[in-house]
Each structure stands twice: as structure tokens, then as C-alpha cells.
Write a protein that holds these residues in place. Structure first.
Motif, PDB file in Angstrom:
ATOM      1  N   SER A  60     -42.657 -21.924 -28.392  1.00 18.11           N
ATOM      2  CA  SER A  60     -43.590 -21.820 -27.359  1.00 18.11           C
ATOM      3  C   SER A  60     -45.022 -21.938 -27.689  1.00 18.11           C
ATOM      4  O   SER A  60     -45.521 -21.678 -28.865  1.00 18.11           O
ATOM      5  CB  SER A  60     -43.216 -20.216 -26.920  1.00 18.11           C
ATOM      6  N   ALA A  66     -48.130 -20.758 -22.051  1.00 15.93           N
ATOM      7  CA  ALA A  66     -46.784 -20.532 -22.323  1.00 15.93           C
ATOM      8  C   ALA A  66     -45.935 -20.372 -20.747  1.00 15.93           C
ATOM      9  O   ALA A  66     -44.860 -20.985 -20.667  1.00 15.93           O
ATOM     10  CB  ALA A  66     -46.529 -18.840 -23.104  1.00 15.93           C
ATOM     11  N   MET A  97     -42.844 -22.829 -18.816  1.00 15.57           N
ATOM     12  CA  MET A  97     -41.726 -22.355 -18.460  1.00 15.57           C
ATOM     13  C   MET A  97     -40.969 -23.262 -17.703  1.00 15.57           C
ATOM     14  O   MET A  97     -39.999 -23.342 -17.783  1.00 15.57           O
ATOM     15  CB  MET A  97     -41.611 -21.111 -17.750  1.00 15.57           C
ATOM     16  N   PHE A 106     -38.805 -25.335 -19.825  1.00 18.85           N
ATOM     17  CA  PHE A 106     -37.787 -24.641 -20.492  1.00 18.85           C
ATOM     18  C   PHE A 106     -36.614 -24.538 -19.463  1.00 18.85           C
ATOM     19  O   PHE A 106     -35.464 -24.699 -19.876  1.00 18.85           O
ATOM     20  CB  PHE A 106     -38.216 -23.217 -20.801  1.00 18.85           C
ATOM     21  N   VAL A 136     -36.126 -19.240 -28.073  1.00 12.37           N
ATOM     22  CA  VAL A 136     -37.553 -19.470 -27.890  1.00 12.37           C
ATOM     23  C   VAL A 136     -38.120 -19.022 -29.195  1.00 12.37           C
ATOM     24  O   VAL A 136     -37.825 -17.772 -29.498  1.00 12.37           O
ATOM     25  CB  VAL A 136     -37.942 -18.686 -26.774  1.00 12.37           C
ATOM     26  N   ALA A 186     -41.622 -17.794 -30.843  1.00  9.34           N
ATOM     27  CA  ALA A 186     -42.620 -17.545 -29.795  1.00  9.34           C
ATOM     28  C   ALA A 186     -43.436 -16.454 -30.760  1.00  9.34           C
ATOM     29  O   ALA A 186     -43.060 -15.439 -31.334  1.00  9.34           O
ATOM     30  CB  ALA A 186     -42.698 -16.904 -28.726  1.00  9.34           C
ATOM     31  N   TRP A 224     -41.389 -14.212 -22.714  1.00  9.80           N
ATOM     32  CA  TRP A 224     -39.915 -15.105 -22.739  1.00  9.80           C
ATOM     33  C   TRP A 224     -38.942 -14.255 -22.514  1.00  9.80           C
ATOM     34  O   TRP A 224     -37.991 -14.658 -22.055  1.00  9.80           O
ATOM     35  CB  TRP A 224     -40.125 -15.946 -23.928  1.00  9.80           C
ATOM     36  N   ARG A 225     -38.939 -12.947 -23.001  1.00  7.62           N
ATOM     37  CA  ARG A 225     -37.823 -11.867 -22.689  1.00  7.62           C
ATOM     38  C   ARG A 225     -37.660 -11.756 -21.269  1.00  7.62           C
ATOM     39  O   ARG A 225     -36.744 -11.250 -20.946  1.00  7.62           O
ATOM     40  CB  ARG A 225     -38.005 -10.729 -23.520  1.00  7.62           C
ATOM     41  N   ASN A 280     -37.733 -14.023 -19.052  1.00 13.55           N
ATOM     42  CA  ASN A 280     -37.018 -15.205 -18.563  1.00 13.55           C
ATOM     43  C   ASN A 280     -35.475 -15.366 -18.490  1.00 13.55           C
ATOM     44  O   ASN A 280     -35.013 -15.017 -19.589  1.00 13.55           O
ATOM     45  CB  ASN A 280     -37.686 -16.522 -19.065  1.00 13.55           C
ATOM     46  N   VAL A 305     -33.401 -17.858 -21.035  1.00  9.34           N
ATOM     47  CA  VAL A 305     -33.585 -17.721 -22.276  1.00  9.34           C
ATOM     48  C   VAL A 305     -32.362 -16.956 -22.824  1.00  9.34           C
ATOM     49  O   VAL A 305     -32.283 -15.916 -22.387  1.00  9.34           O
ATOM     50  CB  VAL A 305     -34.832 -16.937 -22.793  1.00  9.34           C
ATOM     51  N   VAL A 314     -34.945 -14.645 -28.032  1.00  4.77           N
ATOM     52  CA  VAL A 314     -36.423 -14.768 -28.501  1.00  4.77           C
ATOM     53  C   VAL A 314     -36.456 -14.236 -29.909  1.00  4.77           C
ATOM     54  O   VAL A 314     -35.915 -13.130 -30.251  1.00  4.77           O
ATOM     55  CB  VAL A 314     -37.201 -13.979 -27.718  1.00  4.77           C
TER      56      VAL A 314
END
Length: 334
Positions: free
Chosen positions: A12, A19, A23, A26, A40, A42, A50-51, A53, A56, A59
Motif C-alpha cells: 500500500s 491508499a 483501493m 486492489f 496488504v 501497509a 485496509w482492515r 476493505n 482484503v 493486513v
């Protein structure tokens, strides 16, 4: 024993706005590899993003310094990723994937990374002039993916009702800060509020910002008056995202908060100075960009924090103009 899914590492960008702009890349990568586990890597400052998303797999946090680089390379070797999509342009990010012995390392070959990248990405002239997210799509190998498809799902936090975001009245979230300083901070946020309140007196304002922006946010909230609550420095990234997602309109500068609100699907009024909204503007479908009328200077991606022309350009944008766009979005006309 079952066959383990192939694993892809997505590295990321470090800044919140970048970031968010990564997305869609991603999303395209995950869609193109439905049977793979996509992790990911990061920095802690954006790991929480990202958590939130839904696409994913998990992370891993990249802590600063050489110790963090060695730790990251170790987990990459241990988990046996077969491909790394290296979104940042830094030498360090490519070195981590190289030390992690990832067979396929995809990214741009600049920044002396030629020996570390073995699947080099080259942008077309059209991509170089397009939105930053389009470049990220190319790095991920999913050109043409929908830029509004972020996979971002902010939580519903119990604190929302305490902040006055309970659906009983329209809520405008004001984000007056920006990481690049005064050259990206519109100075008239509190002056736009009276025009909004004149038409919608029931409207509430929630002012958000980082701990370092407390003085700015406190001043804006105080100038708006009793209809405003100041949340600066009081919210985690997750709560901030929830506030943005459940506001009726977000008014902001060209900032990470702008991208976060847009990704959440909230209507956004984004105030730009001399930076280029064509390159870093909001990607959501319900966003309005307000710009100054500046002759003789083309938009730029990078502006110095104390650039006097940029500061003057922002100051020239009238509060009534921004208030009008807020009201259009509240009334569903934009």
C-alpha cells in the motif's frame, strides 16, 4: 490435506489519500484472482483503512526503520507469496519484496529499482495524464477497472448518536485540514455555514480533523456556533470513517478525508486551489469540485505548503459558492 491458495502481496501507499486511490486497483486485482489470498502490507497509519476493505484477506503492518523492513521480508518469505504488486515508488518497498524472495515483483522501475523489479510497468502517455488511481490500476494489472469500486466498508460506530449523527437532522461534516498545509486549506469553512443554516436551520455540523489540527477545528466549530461539534483528535480512523460515511454531505479540502468520504459514497464538496482535481480529485460519483478562477497558471500535482499563489487562489473562492453546492447536495439536486 487441502491445497493452499496462491498468495499475492499488495504493498500500500503510505498516505491516507493515496491508499484510498489505490483501493480500486486492489479491487481489480482481487477480482482477477478470485482463488488467491491477497494480503496488504501497509504502514500503521493506513493499516486500519485496509482492515475496512471487504476484499482484503488480511493486513500486515510495516513498521518504520530497518527492523521493520527485515521483519516484513521475513513474513513474506515465510508465507511464500508468489507475486508482489508494489504500488509505492520507493526503493525500500521494492527491496522488501526482493528480500522476501517473491518470484514476481511488479511495479515501476524508477528510483533505482531496475534490479529489484522483474515485472516492470510502463505507463502510456494517456495514463500519465490521467487520475492517479489510473496509474495504480496499471501497476495492479487491471487497467480499465471502475474507479468507484473501492471495496471500502466503514463500520457503524456507537459514538455516532453521541455526535448528533442520528438521522433526526441533516448533518454536514466539515474537514478543514490538509496535510500539505495552508496552500491546500480553504480559509472560509465557517463562513459558509450561515448560508447553509439560513436555508436549512435544522442542519448540524460536525468538524473533524487530526490531533495536530485541533486549534484549526476548534476555531471553525466555535465560529459556526451552537450547531457545531468539534471531534478533532477524538476519533480513531475507523470512527472518522464512520462519521464521514453517515454524514449527509462532507465539505473538505483536497485531502485524505476527501478521498475517504468519497470512497464511502457520501456526497462531497471538495475545495481545490492550484492542485489538479483531474489527477487527485474525488473518485466517488456524488462529488462536486469547487475551484478558483485562476488565469495563467496550470494546475499542479504538488504545491509547496506556503505557496502564496495557492493560498491566494483558495482565499478567492467565495463562501456563498461552497454553501450553494452543499445545499444542492442536501436537496439532492447535484
Amino acid at each position: 490435506m487441502g491445497v493452499r491458495a496462491e498468495r499475492i502481496l499488495f504493498m500500500s501507499p503510505n498516505w491516507l489519500g493515496d491508499a484510498v486511490m489505490a483501493m480500486p486497483a486492489f479491487s481489480g486485482l482481487a477480482a482477477a484472482n478470485p482463488d488467491a489470498e491477497v494480503c496488504v502490507l501497509a504502514r500503521p497509519g493506513v493499516a486500519g483503512l485496509w482492515r475496512m476493505n471487504r476484499r482484503v484477506s488480511w493486513v500486515e503492518e510495516l513498521v518504520p526503520g530497518n527492523a521493520g523492513m527485515v521483519k516484513a521480508a521475513g513474513f513474506i518469505r515465510r508465507d511464500r507469496f508468489y507475486r508482489a504488486v508494489i504500488v509505492p515508488n520507493s526503493f525500500r518497498s521494492a527491496l522488501i519484496a526482493y528480500l522476501g524472495r517473491v518470484p514476481v515483483r511488479r511495479g515501476t522501475a524508477g528510483q533505482l529499482r531496475g534490479l529489484l523489479i522483474n515485472d516492470a510497468v510502463r505507463f502510456s502517455e494517456e495514463e500519465k495524464s490521467a487520475h492517479q488511481a489510473v496509474e495504480y490500476l496499471a501497476v495492479a494489472g487491471c487497467r480499465g477497472w471502475d474507479l468507484s469500486d473501492t471495496g471500502f466498508e466503514p463500520p457503524v460506530c456507537r459514538e455516532l448518536s453521541l455526535f448528533g449523527i442520528d438521522g433526526s437532522a441533516p448533518c454536514v461534516c466539515v474537514v478543514p485540514g490538509a496535510a500539505r498545509g495552508e496552500s491546500k486549506r480553504w480559509p472560509h469553512f465557517s463562513e459558509a455555514a450561515p448560508a447553509v443554516l439560513a436555508a436549512r436551520p435544522e442542519c448540524r455540523f460536525v468538524v473533524c480533523g487530526s490531533a495536530g489540527e485541533r486549534a484549526l477545528c476548534a476555531r471553525v466549530a466555535a465560529e459556526i456556533g451552537h450547531n457545531a461539534v468539534d471531534l478533532s483528535g477524538r476519533t480513531s480512523l475507523e470512527v472518522f470513517a464512520s462519521v464521514l460515511a453517515h454524514s449527509d454531505v462532507v465539505v473538505c479540502n483536497d485531502s485524505g478525508g476527501m478521498h475517504l468520504a468519497s470512497a464511502a459514497g457520501t456526497p462531497v464538496v471538495a475545495v481545490f486551489g492550484l492542485t489538479d482535481p483531474g489527477k487527485t480529485g474525488p473518485m466517488g460519483k456524488r462529488a462536486v469540485v469547487v475551484r478558483p478562477n485562476v488565469q495563467g497558471r496550470a494546475p499542479s500535482r504538488r504545491i509547496a505548503p506556503d505557496d502564496p499563489d495557492a493560498i491566494a487562489a483558495l482565499a478567492s473562492i467565495k463562501a456563498e459558492t461552497v454553501a450553494g453546492e452543499i445545499l444542492k447536495l442536501l436537496d439532492g439536486k447535484a
